[in-house]
Design a protein around this motif. Structure first.
Motif, PDB file in Angstrom:
ATOM      1  N   ARG A   3      15.113 -10.750   4.758  1.00 42.16           N
ATOM      2  CA  ARG A   3      14.587  -9.523   4.154  1.00 42.16           C
ATOM      3  C   ARG A   3      13.594  -9.862   3.026  1.00 42.16           C
ATOM      4  N   LYS A   4      13.933 -10.867   2.225  1.00 42.16           N
ATOM      5  CA  LYS A   4      13.043 -11.269   1.119  1.00 42.16           C
ATOM      6  C   LYS A   4      11.738 -11.849   1.658  1.00 42.16           C
ATOM      7  N   ASP A   5      11.847 -12.666   2.708  1.00 43.93           N
ATOM      8  CA  ASP A   5      10.645 -13.243   3.327  1.00 43.93           C
ATOM      9  C   ASP A   5       9.763 -12.152   3.924  1.00 43.93           C
ATOM     10  N   GLN A   6      10.385 -11.156   4.508  1.00 46.98           N
ATOM     11  CA  GLN A   6       9.631 -10.038   5.080  1.00 46.98           C
ATOM     12  C   GLN A   6       8.880  -9.268   3.998  1.00 46.98           C
ATOM     13  N   ASN A   7       9.515  -9.092   2.841  1.00 49.94           N
ATOM     14  CA  ASN A   7       8.847  -8.394   1.735  1.00 49.94           C
ATOM     15  C   ASN A   7       7.596  -9.150   1.290  1.00 49.94           C
ATOM     16  N   GLN A   8       7.707 -10.477   1.209  1.00 49.11           N
ATOM     17  CA  GLN A   8       6.543 -11.291   0.843  1.00 49.11           C
ATOM     18  C   GLN A   8       5.444 -11.181   1.898  1.00 49.11           C
ATOM     19  N   HIS A   9       5.846 -11.198   3.167  1.00 47.08           N
ATOM     20  CA  HIS A   9       4.891 -11.070   4.264  1.00 47.08           C
ATOM     21  C   HIS A   9       4.116  -9.769   4.159  1.00 47.08           C
ATOM     22  N   TRP A  10       4.831  -8.680   3.869  1.00 43.97           N
ATOM     23  CA  TRP A  10       4.155  -7.383   3.818  1.00 43.97           C
ATOM     24  C   TRP A  10       3.365  -7.174   2.542  1.00 43.97           C
ATOM     25  N   LEU A  11       3.681  -7.947   1.511  1.00 41.02           N
ATOM     26  CA  LEU A  11       2.822  -7.951   0.323  1.00 41.02           C
ATOM     27  C   LEU A  11       1.438  -8.457   0.712  1.00 41.02           C
ATOM     28  N   LEU A  12       1.396  -9.593   1.412  1.00 39.98           N
ATOM     29  CA  LEU A  12       0.117 -10.187   1.822  1.00 39.98           C
ATOM     30  C   LEU A  12      -0.603  -9.304   2.847  1.00 39.98           C
ATOM     31  N   GLU A  13       0.149  -8.707   3.778  1.00 39.18           N
ATOM     32  CA  GLU A  13      -0.450  -7.836   4.784  1.00 39.18           C
ATOM     33  C   GLU A  13      -1.078  -6.603   4.140  1.00 39.18           C
ATOM     34  N   THR A  14      -0.399  -6.062   3.125  1.00 41.98           N
ATOM     35  CA  THR A  14      -0.924  -4.880   2.437  1.00 41.98           C
ATOM     36  C   THR A  14      -2.204  -5.210   1.690  1.00 41.98           C
ATOM     37  N   ILE A  15      -2.232  -6.386   1.039  1.00 40.94           N
ATOM     38  CA  ILE A  15      -3.456  -6.814   0.343  1.00 40.94           C
ATOM     39  C   ILE A  15      -4.605  -6.943   1.339  1.00 40.94           C
ATOM     40  N   ASN A  16      -4.334  -7.581   2.481  1.00 38.07           N
ATOM     41  CA  ASN A  16      -5.369  -7.739   3.514  1.00 38.07           C
ATOM     42  C   ASN A  16      -5.896  -6.396   3.988  1.00 38.07           C
ATOM     43  N   GLU A  17      -4.980  -5.459   4.226  1.00 34.97           N
ATOM     44  CA  GLU A  17      -5.385  -4.155   4.749  1.00 34.97           C
ATOM     45  C   GLU A  17      -6.205  -3.363   3.724  1.00 34.97           C
ATOM     46  N   GLN A  18      -5.744  -3.389   2.463  1.00 37.41           N
ATOM     47  CA  GLN A  18      -6.451  -2.619   1.446  1.00 37.41           C
ATOM     48  C   GLN A  18      -7.815  -3.221   1.126  1.00 37.41           C
ATOM     49  N   LEU A  19      -7.924  -4.547   1.160  1.00 42.37           N
ATOM     50  CA  LEU A  19      -9.227  -5.184   0.971  1.00 42.37           C
ATOM     51  C   LEU A  19     -10.187  -4.785   2.090  1.00 42.37           C
ATOM     52  N   LYS A  20      -9.671  -4.783   3.308  1.00 42.91           N
ATOM     53  CA  LYS A  20     -10.487  -4.397   4.458  1.00 42.91           C
ATOM     54  C   LYS A  20     -10.956  -2.950   4.336  1.00 42.91           C
ATOM     55  N   ASN A  21     -10.027  -2.045   3.982  1.00 42.51           N
ATOM     56  CA  ASN A  21     -10.393  -0.636   3.829  1.00 42.51           C
ATOM     57  C   ASN A  21     -11.413  -0.432   2.723  1.00 42.51           C
ATOM     58  N   HIS A  22     -11.206  -1.132   1.606  1.00 39.19           N
ATOM     59  CA  HIS A  22     -12.118  -1.002   0.472  1.00 39.19           C
ATOM     60  C   HIS A  22     -13.511  -1.508   0.836  1.00 39.19           C
ATOM     61  N   PHE A  23     -13.548  -2.578   1.611  1.00 38.76           N
ATOM     62  CA  PHE A  23     -14.831  -3.144   2.044  1.00 38.76           C
ATOM     63  C   PHE A  23     -15.619  -2.130   2.864  1.00 38.76           C
ATOM     64  N   PHE A  24     -14.980  -1.552   3.869  1.00 36.53           N
ATOM     65  CA  PHE A  24     -15.687  -0.636   4.763  1.00 36.53           C
ATOM     66  C   PHE A  24     -15.976   0.726   4.140  1.00 36.53           C
ATOM     67  N   GLU A  25     -15.262   1.075   3.047  1.00 37.55           N
ATOM     68  CA  GLU A  25     -15.516   2.346   2.375  1.00 37.55           C
ATOM     69  C   GLU A  25     -16.516   2.204   1.228  1.00 37.55           C
ATOM     70  N   HIS A  26     -16.930   0.982   0.937  1.00 37.10           N
ATOM     71  CA  HIS A  26     -17.880   0.740  -0.152  1.00 37.10           C
ATOM     72  C   HIS A  26     -19.221   1.398   0.197  1.00 37.10           C
ATOM     73  N   PRO A  27     -19.774   2.263  -0.687  1.00 38.98           N
ATOM     74  CA  PRO A  27     -21.005   3.006  -0.374  1.00 38.98           C
ATOM     75  C   PRO A  27     -22.180   2.123   0.027  1.00 38.98           C
ATOM     76  N   GLU A  28     -22.425   1.044  -0.728  1.00 38.93           N
ATOM     77  CA  GLU A  28     -23.562   0.166  -0.427  1.00 38.93           C
ATOM     78  C   GLU A  28     -23.343  -0.602   0.870  1.00 38.93           C
ATOM     79  N   ILE A  29     -22.084  -0.995   1.109  1.00 42.60           N
ATOM     80  CA  ILE A  29     -21.762  -1.745   2.321  1.00 42.60           C
ATOM     81  C   ILE A  29     -21.975  -0.881   3.558  1.00 42.60           C
TER      82      ILE A  29
END
Length: 362
Positions: free
Chosen positions: A305-331
């Motif tokens: 369960r603890k390892d899964q929490n760490q995994h989803w921490l990294l997955e969430t960072i990846n997803e939010q970075l991706k979303n932020h990139f594609f929503e950036h006005p200049e990008i």
């Protein structure tokens, strides 16, 4: 044939002499629309979830699944408040190729669990069309008995563009369901590719459904999915198919012994069942219970369960970075220019990506 000068008549119109009943009068319609526009506050949804209200749970999950920034902020507030009340269930992932009978099995298994007091939440991921981007979301229709059970909750969700159909939204939905009092969470995968890997990273027990006669027995099917499975269940073991199912069980048992031992200390098992006659359903729950006792005693359950929490921490960072990139006005503007340039072979995809990333991190 209607002439061009004839006025167009809609096929949808009231028959003369028949008035609308009061139940769907203009005032009633206006009240319904106004009610639907009213959005409960985050605190109201939190209170409802903690009281076991399924409507509040559904509304909160809708916020989790939304891509609107204002909804995301509200969803994060709800999840944070529900977090202390989560982590108190058994999470079961169920996968199998389309046609293996996942929905029928889950209904039979879910009804068995609710019969002796378990509260079961089924999170069913429905594949989205890559062409129309639509989903049927027919799991509630296929599980028509379980959906009426007071101790059950079924939430179908579209896979969207996420690889395998599961992502942050499914992981957070688990938290909300646990806070709502559901002690058994069943996640049904799309069953068409990489979804198994994602589901495996968020469940305690991973069950692979198979049917006999599919030609996989001697090959041991895909090594990856076999290594992930904690149990293989041969479904549709009824009628004339019982003998074939038993033969498939023997072949899969032989295949499992070729794999290295699991770090959990659990030896994966193979069994048969019929979701129609319910034969073998009780034995599957007994097997899962044995697994839970073993892994909780040796500490593997909590560490996973603890390892899964760490995994989803990294997955969430990846997803939010991706979303932020594609929503950036200049990008957004620069992306369209580079897509056209790549399409016209004026620049390589790799060079275009470097330009976009350099602009983003500047």
């Amino acid at each position: 044939m209607v002439s061009k000068s004839s006025p167009h008549k809609s096929a949808l119109k009231e028959k003369e002499g028949i008035s609308q009943p009061e139940s769907i009068g203009k005032n009633s319609v206006a009240q319904i629309i106004q009610f639907r526009k009213q959005q409960p506050s985050a605190q109201e949804l939190i209170d409802g979830i903690l009281k076991g209200d399924k409507i509040s749970l559904s509304r909160a999950i809708t916020l989790v699944e939304s891509t609107q920034p204002k909804h995301l902020e509200k969803a994060n507030e709800i999840i944070q408040a529900c977090l202390p009340y989560s982590n108190n269930s058994v999470r079961i992932g169920i996968t199998g190729v389309p046609g293996v009978g996942k929905s029928t099995f889950i209904e039979a298994f879910g009804r068995f669990l609710t019969a002796f007091g378990k509260k079961v939440a089924v999170l069913a991921v429905d594949p989205s069309s890559t062409i129309s981007h639509g989903s049927i979301l027919g799991d509630k229709t296929r599980m028509e008995e379980l959906v009426k059970d007071e101790n059950a909750y079924i939430r179908p969700s579209a896979s969207g563009e996420t690889l395998g159909g599961v992502a942050r939204k499914t992981r957070e939905t688990i938290i909300l369901c646990e806070a709502c009092g559901f002690d058994t969470i069943i996640i049904e995968t799309v069953g068409v590719g990489q979804s198994e890997t994602a589901v495996h990273s968020m469940v305690d027990f991973f069950l692979l459904l198979k049917i006999s006669g599919a030609g996989d027995e001697l090959q041991g099917i895909k090594r990856g999915i076999m290594e992930m499975a904690d149990a293989i269940v041969i479904n549709k073991a009824d009628g004339d198919n019982i003998k074939k199912a038993r033969m498939a069980k023997t072949e899969f048992n032989r295949a499992l012994h070729l794999f290295p031992p699991k770090s959990s200390g659990w030896q994966p098992k193979v069994t048969t069942c019929s979701a129609i006659t319910h034969d073998g359903i009780a034995e599957i729950w007994e097997m899962i219970s044995e697994y839970l006792i073993l892994t909780k005693d040796n500490g593997y359950f909590s560490e996973r369960r603890k390892d899964q929490n760490q995994h989803w921490l990294l997955e969430t960072i990846n997803e939010q970075l991706k979303n932020h990139f594609f929503e950036h006005p200049e990008i957004k503007n620069l992306l369209e220019e580079n897509k056209k340039a790549v399409h016209d072979n004026e620049i390589s995809p790799f060079a275009a990506a470097s330009i976009l990333l350099e602009k983003y991190f500047r």
